[in-house]
Design an enzyme around this catalytic site. Structure first.
Site, PDB file in Angstrom:
ATOM      1  N   ASN A 145       0.800 -49.069 -94.409  1.00 47.74           N
ATOM      2  CA  ASN A 145      -0.817 -48.482 -93.315  1.00 47.74           C
ATOM      3  C   ASN A 145      -1.344 -47.895 -93.147  1.00 47.74           C
ATOM      4  OD1 ASN A 145      -0.691 -49.389 -90.293  1.00 47.74           O
ATOM      5  ND2 ASN A 145       0.433 -47.537 -89.563  1.00 47.74           N
ATOM      6  N   PHE A 179       5.209 -37.682 -93.577  1.00 48.26           N
ATOM      7  CA  PHE A 179       4.032 -38.416 -92.142  1.00 48.26           C
ATOM      8  C   PHE A 179       4.579 -39.876 -92.609  1.00 48.26           C
ATOM      9  CE2 PHE A 179       1.433 -35.236 -90.834  1.00 48.26           C
ATOM     10  CZ  PHE A 179       0.653 -34.467 -91.165  1.00 48.26           C
ATOM     11  N   SER A 224       7.268 -36.976 -82.022  1.00 45.10           N
ATOM     12  CA  SER A 224       6.946 -37.321 -81.673  1.00 45.10           C
ATOM     13  C   SER A 224       7.321 -37.092 -80.086  1.00 45.10           C
ATOM     14  CB  SER A 224       6.349 -38.858 -82.018  1.00 45.10           C
ATOM     15  OG  SER A 224       5.759 -39.066 -80.557  1.00 45.10           O
ATOM     16  N   TYR A 235      11.176 -47.557 -81.884  1.00 46.10           N
ATOM     17  CA  TYR A 235      10.737 -46.409 -83.070  1.00 46.10           C
ATOM     18  C   TYR A 235      10.982 -45.535 -82.817  1.00 46.10           C
ATOM     19  CZ  TYR A 235       6.579 -42.877 -83.443  1.00 46.10           C
ATOM     20  OH  TYR A 235       5.973 -42.452 -83.283  1.00 46.10           O
ATOM     21  N   LYS A 247      12.925 -41.224 -84.535  1.00 49.72           N
ATOM     22  CA  LYS A 247      12.044 -40.009 -84.134  1.00 49.72           C
ATOM     23  C   LYS A 247      13.080 -39.595 -83.747  1.00 49.72           C
ATOM     24  CE  LYS A 247       8.128 -40.480 -85.926  1.00 49.72           C
ATOM     25  NZ  LYS A 247       7.993 -40.450 -86.744  1.00 49.72           N
ATOM     26  N   ASN A 257      -0.526 -37.092 -78.247  1.00 56.29           N
ATOM     27  CA  ASN A 257      -1.409 -37.839 -78.287  1.00 56.29           C
ATOM     28  C   ASN A 257      -2.785 -38.365 -79.238  1.00 56.29           C
ATOM     29  OD1 ASN A 257      -0.073 -38.686 -75.364  1.00 56.29           O
ATOM     30  ND2 ASN A 257      -1.008 -41.267 -76.237  1.00 56.29           N
ATOM     31  N   ASN A 260      -2.860 -50.777 -80.117  1.00 52.74           N
ATOM     32  CA  ASN A 260      -2.189 -50.501 -79.392  1.00 52.74           C
ATOM     33  C   ASN A 260      -2.686 -49.448 -78.328  1.00 52.74           C
ATOM     34  OD1 ASN A 260      -0.192 -52.777 -80.221  1.00 52.74           O
ATOM     35  ND2 ASN A 260      -0.306 -51.275 -81.698  1.00 52.74           N
ATOM     36  N   LEU A 288      -5.193 -46.342 -76.734  1.00 48.64           N
ATOM     37  CA  LEU A 288      -5.922 -46.434 -75.506  1.00 48.64           C
ATOM     38  C   LEU A 288      -7.400 -46.355 -76.720  1.00 48.64           C
ATOM     39  CD1 LEU A 288      -7.033 -46.755 -72.916  1.00 48.64           C
ATOM     40  CD2 LEU A 288      -7.401 -44.090 -73.189  1.00 48.64           C
ATOM     41  N   GLY A 309       7.270 -50.244 -70.189  1.00 48.58           N
ATOM     42  CA  GLY A 309       7.196 -48.962 -70.190  1.00 48.58           C
ATOM     43  C   GLY A 309       6.456 -48.030 -70.507  1.00 48.58           C
TER      44      GLY A 309
HETATM   45  C1  WQD Z   1      -2.288 -44.351 -73.316  1.00 47.26           C
HETATM   46  C2  WQD Z   1      -2.818 -44.247 -72.119  1.00 47.26           C
HETATM   47  C3  WQD Z   1      -1.981 -46.932 -71.438  1.00 47.26           C
HETATM   48  C4  WQD Z   1      -3.999 -49.453 -73.940  1.00 47.26           C
HETATM   49  C5  WQD Z   1       1.164 -44.514 -77.771  1.00 47.26           C
HETATM   50  C6  WQD Z   1       3.125 -44.045 -77.774  1.00 47.26           C
HETATM   51  C7  WQD Z   1       3.190 -42.581 -78.608  1.00 47.26           C
HETATM   52  C8  WQD Z   1       2.637 -42.378 -79.716  1.00 47.26           C
HETATM   53  C9  WQD Z   1       0.814 -42.227 -78.995  1.00 47.26           C
HETATM   54  C10 WQD Z   1       3.283 -42.466 -81.913  1.00 47.26           C
HETATM   55  C11 WQD Z   1      -1.461 -45.582 -71.644  1.00 47.26           C
HETATM   56  C12 WQD Z   1      -3.643 -47.099 -71.451  1.00 47.26           C
HETATM   57  C13 WQD Z   1      -3.446 -47.995 -73.529  1.00 47.26           C
HETATM   58  C14 WQD Z   1      -4.653 -50.169 -73.204  1.00 47.26           C
HETATM   59  C15 WQD Z   1      -4.788 -48.923 -72.085  1.00 47.26           C
HETATM   60  N1  WQD Z   1       2.636 -42.529 -80.707  1.00 47.26           N
HETATM   61  N2  WQD Z   1      -4.111 -47.835 -72.073  1.00 47.26           N
HETATM   62  N3  WQD Z   1      -5.115 -49.837 -72.094  1.00 47.26           N
HETATM   63  O1  WQD Z   1       1.671 -45.428 -75.324  1.00 47.26           O
HETATM   64  O2  WQD Z   1       0.803 -42.600 -74.163  1.00 47.26           O
HETATM   65  O3  WQD Z   1       1.914 -42.827 -76.472  1.00 47.26           O
HETATM   66  O4  WQD Z   1       1.193 -43.689 -78.536  1.00 47.26           O
HETATM   67  O5  WQD Z   1       4.030 -41.549 -81.494  1.00 47.26           O
HETATM   68  O6  WQD Z   1       4.244 -42.685 -79.198  1.00 47.26           O
HETATM   69  O7  WQD Z   1       3.844 -44.725 -77.218  1.00 47.26           O
HETATM   70  O8  WQD Z   1      -0.600 -44.187 -75.738  1.00 47.26           O
HETATM   71  O9  WQD Z   1      -2.544 -44.758 -76.488  1.00 47.26           O
HETATM   72  O10 WQD Z   1      -1.418 -46.434 -76.216  1.00 47.26           O
HETATM   73  O11 WQD Z   1      -1.850 -45.456 -74.263  1.00 47.26           O
HETATM   74  O12 WQD Z   1      -4.983 -48.816 -69.883  1.00 47.26           O
HETATM   75  O13 WQD Z   1      -5.624 -50.977 -74.719  1.00 47.26           O
HETATM   76  O14 WQD Z   1      -3.351 -45.665 -72.170  1.00 47.26           O
HETATM   77  O15 WQD Z   1      -1.354 -47.345 -70.712  1.00 47.26           O
HETATM   78  O16 WQD Z   1      -1.842 -45.351 -69.826  1.00 47.26           O
HETATM   79  P1  WQD Z   1       0.908 -43.835 -75.173  1.00 47.26           P
HETATM   80  P2  WQD Z   1      -1.435 -45.613 -75.718  1.00 47.26           P
END
Ligand code: WQD
Length: 356
Positions: free
Chosen positions: A52, A97, A141, A165, A169, A195, A214, A216, A311
């Site tokens: 990755n 990591f 995490s 996932y 952890k 985050n 995936n 933001l 989720g």
């Molecule tokens: C953040 C916010 C989405 C994408 C994940 C993992 C967590 C950690 C960090 C490893 C949320 C919103 C997102 C998009 C959106 N990783 N969003 N449109 O879900 O808080 O955490 O990453 O440890 O384990 O779960 O992070 O960046 O995916 O989402 O609106 O295209 O942004 O709904 O509210 P998340 P995220």
């Protein structure tokens, strides 16, 4: 014997000038941590199977640090290769990591996630034990706080998960606590990230997810460089100030600094296992992050509010008080810093790292 005195550089016994094995050192957080380890006076060797990440990251790391970085390319689940590495290399500590980390993918490929994340950890810790390496910093995490945690989250909260996932952890944290009971000389740090976002200020290193992002911020980055059409905001009907979910975004440089602080703390603590949140303690909404990024780019970015993502929770942010007091660490970068640094990286590398 675990914890046998190392034959490392002078001072190795006191946390300065340790030789640190970084697993997943070519990855987003691993690569930024390698730079800070070297800046703090430590030596680094890397193991990465580039599942990755890309080998070109190592060239960038060597250019930024002006250091040769020994890289061992293999899968940590190969117990023989892993043990051989510890037999032939002087290693004072490990920062672990390496692992699969995509929440959605883990639900589609649970066996691969459990086998990879747990199997690599079993192999690594067995080799550490066999060769007397007692210091381990583990990349955990905030996802271990599960779906119903109050905010701000502190390290004494119960752990659970809503996806394979997250369960890896939770399970690895428990496995390491059990190992520490059997081997009390171990000194283990469980680092719970919130985050991670941002990029190295040089603009030469950053987050480069494979496939459609995936998360933001990388998604917004790719909208800003024109690789993706618009940001889909997954719901604005949450019980939050602007209706979009709150998250504790933390600059990867602050995250890396937290690992260095934890590593040094392991030399002075008499606790076998320590758990530390790495977060800012502040919740930032999706709209706030989008508008901060627009400030960094200097223009508005297209978005559409769509339905909630399965989720997702309304709010997740840290109580970073324990890391503040026990590690003397706190996050220093602002949301605008995170966006400015991410944009510098993405605008210079619209397609991420080159393959070669
Ligand atoms: C953040 C916010 C989405 C994408 C994940 C993992 C967590 C950690 C960090 C490893 C949320 C919103 C997102 C998009 C959106 N990783 N969003 N449109 O879900 O808080 O955490 O990453 O440890 O384990 O779960 O992070 O960046 O995916 O989402 O609106 O295209 O942004 O709904 O509210 P998340 P995220």
């Amino acid at each position: 014997m675990i914890g046998a005195p190392t034959t490392g550089a002078p001072g190795a016994a006191y946390g300065v000038g340790m030789r640190v094995l970084v697993t997943g050192g070519a990855g987003f957080i691993g690569s930024h941590t390698v730079i800070q380890l070297i800046a703090a006076g430590h030596d680094v060797l890397i193991v990465d199977n580039f599942a990755n990440s890309k080998p070109t990251v190592i060239n960038r790391l060597e250019a930024i640090t002006s250091k040769h970085l020994p890289v061992h390319e293999f899968d940590l689940r190969d117990t023989e290769r892993t043990e051989r590495l510890f037999a032939h290399e002087q290693i004072d500590a490990v920062i672990h990591f390496a692992g699969h980390k995509a929440v959605g993918q883990s639900s589609q490929e649970p066996l691969d996630y459990y086998q990879n994340n747990l199997g690599s950890t079993f192999s690594l810790v067995r080799a550490m034990t066999l060769h007397g390496v007692a210091k381990l910093v583990f990349s955990s995490s905030a996802t271990v706080y599960g779906a119903n945690a109050a905010v701000p989250m502190n390290e004494d909260f119960p752990t659970s998960a809503t996806n394979p996932y997250g369960w890896t952890k939770v399970m690895i944290e428990q496995i390491l606590r059990d190992v520490a009971v059997a081997q009390p000389e171990m000194r283990i740090a469980l680092m719970r990230y919130f985050n991670p976002v941002g990029a190295h200020p040089s603009g030469d290193l950053g987050e480069d997810p494979s496939g459609e992002p995936n998360n933001l911020l990388p998604y917004i980055c790719q909208v800003a460089v024109g690789r993706l059409e618009k940001l889909r905001i997954f719901g604005d009907d949450y019980d939050t100030p602007d209706g979009t979910p709150l998250r504790d975004y933390i600059h990867v440089e602050d995250l890396a600094a937290g690992h260095i602080a934890a590593l040094v703390r392991l030399d002075s603590t008499d606790r076998a296992v320590s758990t530390w949140n790495l977060g800012t303690g502040k919740g930032t909404s999706v709209f706030e992050m989008l508008h901060a990024f627009e400030r960094a780019v200097g223009r508005t970015l297209p978005y559409e509010v769509v339905g909630r993502r399965a989720g997702d929770i309304a709010a997740s942010y840290a109580d970073p008080g324990r890391a503040n007091t026990e590690l003397g660490w706190s996050a220093t970068h602002s949301i605008d810093d995170m966006c400015t640094d991410s944009w510098r990286w993405q605008s210079r590398h619209p397609n991420g790292y080159p393959d070669a």
